[in-house]
Motif scaffolding. Sequence first.
Motif, PDB file in Angstrom:
ATOM      1  N   LYS A  48      35.178  21.871  81.678  1.00 47.77           N
ATOM      2  CA  LYS A  48      35.730  22.756  82.719  1.00 47.77           C
ATOM      3  C   LYS A  48      36.628  21.978  83.666  1.00 47.77           C
ATOM      4  O   LYS A  48      37.718  22.432  84.020  1.00 47.77           O
ATOM      5  N   TYR A  52      40.510  22.869  84.102  1.00 42.92           N
ATOM      6  CA  TYR A  52      41.038  23.366  85.371  1.00 42.92           C
ATOM      7  C   TYR A  52      41.979  22.378  86.050  1.00 42.92           C
ATOM      8  O   TYR A  52      42.751  22.756  86.929  1.00 42.92           O
ATOM      9  N   ASN A  95      37.543  32.731  79.194  1.00 37.37           N
ATOM     10  CA  ASN A  95      37.015  31.940  80.317  1.00 37.37           C
ATOM     11  C   ASN A  95      35.529  31.635  80.181  1.00 37.37           C
ATOM     12  O   ASN A  95      34.837  31.430  81.167  1.00 37.37           O
TER      13      ASN A  95
END
Length: 103
Positions: A48, A52, A95
Amino acid sequence: MTTNKLTVIGSIIIIILIISIPTTIYVVKNYQNNLYRVVEGKIMGAAKKCYYENVCQNDKITLEFLYENDYLNKVSDPVTKEYYNVNSYVLIKDNEFIFYPVD
């Protein structure tokens, strides 16, 4: 000892075994599942962070990529103590991050 005493003692031992064996198996499996959950959480957390920060551009992030870019230290299977294959990956779908170990 008489036959009645042997029967009572044998019955008590059997009852204890009938209760304790499934309970022990349940506790061990639950413990192992929690270990896997923690390790997968570390792997998905690193994926993650990489995703991101826009370092990982693909929807498939391998452990090798995470290792090379210092997002993750080598991770081993908590039960077998063997390192995960570097081709294991995290797949990003809608997601949602899902870890797939490769043997």
